[in-house]
Write an enzyme that holds these catalytic residues in place. Structure first.
Site, PDB file in Angstrom:
ATOM      1  N   LYS A 284       0.828  -1.194   0.000  1.00  0.00           N
ATOM      2  CA  LYS A 284       0.000   0.000   0.000  1.00  0.00           C
ATOM      3  C   LYS A 284       0.869   1.254   0.000  1.00  0.00           C
ATOM      4  CE  LYS A 284      -3.729  -2.044   2.804  1.00  0.00           C
ATOM      5  NZ  LYS A 284      -4.867  -1.858   1.870  1.00  0.00           N
ATOM      6  N   ARG A 358     -10.455 -11.336   1.642  1.00  0.00           N
ATOM      7  CA  ARG A 358     -11.384 -12.323   1.080  1.00  0.00           C
ATOM      8  C   ARG A 358     -10.790 -13.728   1.106  1.00  0.00           C
ATOM      9  NH1 ARG A 358     -11.369  -8.909  -4.318  1.00  0.00           N
ATOM     10  NH2 ARG A 358     -10.998  -7.389  -2.659  1.00  0.00           N
TER      11      ARG A 358
END
Length: 505
Positions: A284, A358
């Site tokens: 990130k 996920r």
């Protein structure tokens, strides 16, 4: 776990507000009310100051505005009075009532007032309103400043009261509503304390230890699976995410098993427990990365909801599953192009290592089914795309069938966890098809929240399933009158209230 939201004494009062002995009496007022309608006895006790403020427009009842005045005449047990705006009476609902109570308690806390009583007045009454007020008062007791060594925000009130004078109903039902509000408010604050911990303190192992202590103290049966036990279950998705960190993963498994509960339904709650998310190899940007300590907010919601579910004596069986790990760019970290195999047998080609939530939820949803869940809800700070779509004011809600999703939505809205139904069209799966595996873990920018949800749907089997994407609602980026900047404790009350609706499933 040390929580800055230690539960104060909260009591129900049904006698007249003029007789209540308290340091601060909080009185909601509404737009277009006259002093004679809103505060007759209170105006007299304030020497006319309350009425003067309303007549002059110093306070007009607009939402969250407030006016404090001392009691100067005899006839009122309170030392001070606070008028707090409730907005338009026609717009006043349980969510607004809860927020007004929290805003009022924060006003009192900022002035270090130790005893506070909230007068329930206006269009709402009964147990639901008493519960909402209690939740709001308790939520105001949370602080984010436990690591400060200098000046800190005032302590929460030592004594809180809800005055329900003149409201029809069984007093015992109102007392139960106070107790319910205390449990739900305090459980939400525990979740906020989890999300506020820095990741060097709250590692996966510490998260599991603290979750165990909180859940067990409420009578929840807890098991924590270590990396070897996780591997024995074949949870290659969870282990794949964990590979880059020196901190080993954990799987927190909780069981609420009330005596005499039916075999079905069994509610399965699954929460994302990433204690820090760097993005892994797909790292990130540095700006704002410190916020990624709250990437376990969904897992915290499940842990703390399980506490509340047990204390509230929910009538059905509930299982909670929280896979927890860090997502780090270490030498053994998963890489774009890797293929992972989940415990369900499904294979996933990793396209973006920052789409890790996920993955661990896929193994968590599978395991909840192995534990007997018949209905599933997962909660996760899952996608920035959901924040783009809905901003910071609503969580994304996905699910099937529609009736189950609608049930979760109705409970969430009543609990004050605003959410918005999102689509699950089959065509979204086309974006996550892989040429060499069952699916890829990221469908790109377009419809990012929807493709993430369709990925999770693949692991929910044929069961009724709902997914709450709380990426935009788990953390307040700026202070509001009812909510300081910081963790919100989103979804705890929704998950805790859901088992009590099982007859409608």
């Amino acid at each position: 776990m040390s929580s800055s939201a230690a539960l104060p004494c909260v009591r129900l009062i049904v006698e007249a507000p003029t007789r209540v002995d308290t340091d601060l009496l909080i009185v909601p007022i509404f737009e277009a009310e006259s002093p004679s309608e809103a505060v007759p006895a209170i105006d007299t006790a304030s020497g006319g100051e309350a009425g003067r403020a309303m007549t002059s427009g110093e306070i007009k009842g607009r939402l969250y505005e407030h006016f404090l005045t001392p009691v100067v005449e005899s006839g009122l047990g309170a030392k001070r009075i606070a008028l707090v705006g409730g907005g338009k009476a026609g717009d006043f609902d349980l969510e607004r009532l809860r927020k007004v109570a929290a805003a009022a308690a924060l006003i009192a806390r900022g002035r270090r007032i130790p005893r506070v009583a909230f007068l329930l007045r206006g269009p709402l009454g009964g147990p639901d309103a008493v519960q909402a007020v209690t939740e709001g008062l308790i939520l105001a007791g949370f602080s984010v400043d436990q690591y400060k060594t200098g000046e800190r925000f005032g302590p929460p009130a030592a004594e809180l009261a809800v005055i329900a004078h003149g409201h029809d109903g069984d007093t015992r039902a109102l007392e139960r509503a106070v107790e319910r509000g205390k449990i739900l408010g305090d459980s939400s604050n525990f979740a906020r304390a989890f999300a506020n911990e820095p990741s060097n303190v709250l590692t996966p192992r510490v998260f599991a230890e603290r979750a165990t202590a909180i859940a067990k103290s409420a009578g929840v049966r807890v098991e924590v699976l270590d990396e070897k036990e996780i591997a024995s279950l074949g949870m290659g998705l969870l282990l794949g995410v964990a590979r880059g960190s020196v901190e080993p993963p954990r799987l927190i498994v909780m069981h609420h098993e009330p005596a005499g509960a039916p075999q079905a339904p069994v509610l399965g709650l699954v929460g994302k427990g990433i204690t820090f998310d760097t993005g892994g190899i797909s790292i990130k940007p540095a700006e704002g990365m410190e916020r990624m300590k709250d990437d376990m907010a969904g897992g915290a919601a499940v842990v703390c909801a399980m506490r509340a579910i047990s204390l509230l004596k929910a009538p059905i069986r509930v299982v909670g599953v929280v896979p927890t790990t860090e997502n780090m760019p270490g030498g053994r970290a998963m890489k774009p192009g890797d293929i992972l195999t989940g415990a369900s047998g499904k294979t996933v080609e990793v396209i973006n290592t920052d789409a890790e939530g996920r993955l661990i939820l896929g193994d968590g949803l599978w395991y909840a089914q192995q534990l007997g869940a018949t209905h599933l809800v997962d909660v996760a700070t899952l996608t920035g795309a959901c924040v783009v779509g809905l901003g910071k004011v609503a969580s994304g809600l996905f699910g099937r069938p529609d009736a189950w999703r609608d049930t979760v939505e109705a409970v969430a809205l009543k609990a004050g966890d605003r959410c918005w139904p999102m689509p699950l069209y089959d065509e979204y799966f086309d974006q996550i098809r892989s040429e060499i595996a069952d699916m890829i873990n990221s469908g790109g920018r377009a419809g990012g929240a929807c493709t993430a949800a369709i990925f999770l749907k693949e692991f929910a089997g044929t069961l009724p399933w709902a997914h709450m994407d709380i990426a935009g609602t788990a953390w307040a980026d700026e202070s509001k009158p009812y909510q300081p900047k910081g963790p919100i404790g989103i979804a705890v009350r929704t998950l805790a209230e859901l088992p009590f609706t099982y007859e409608r499933w």
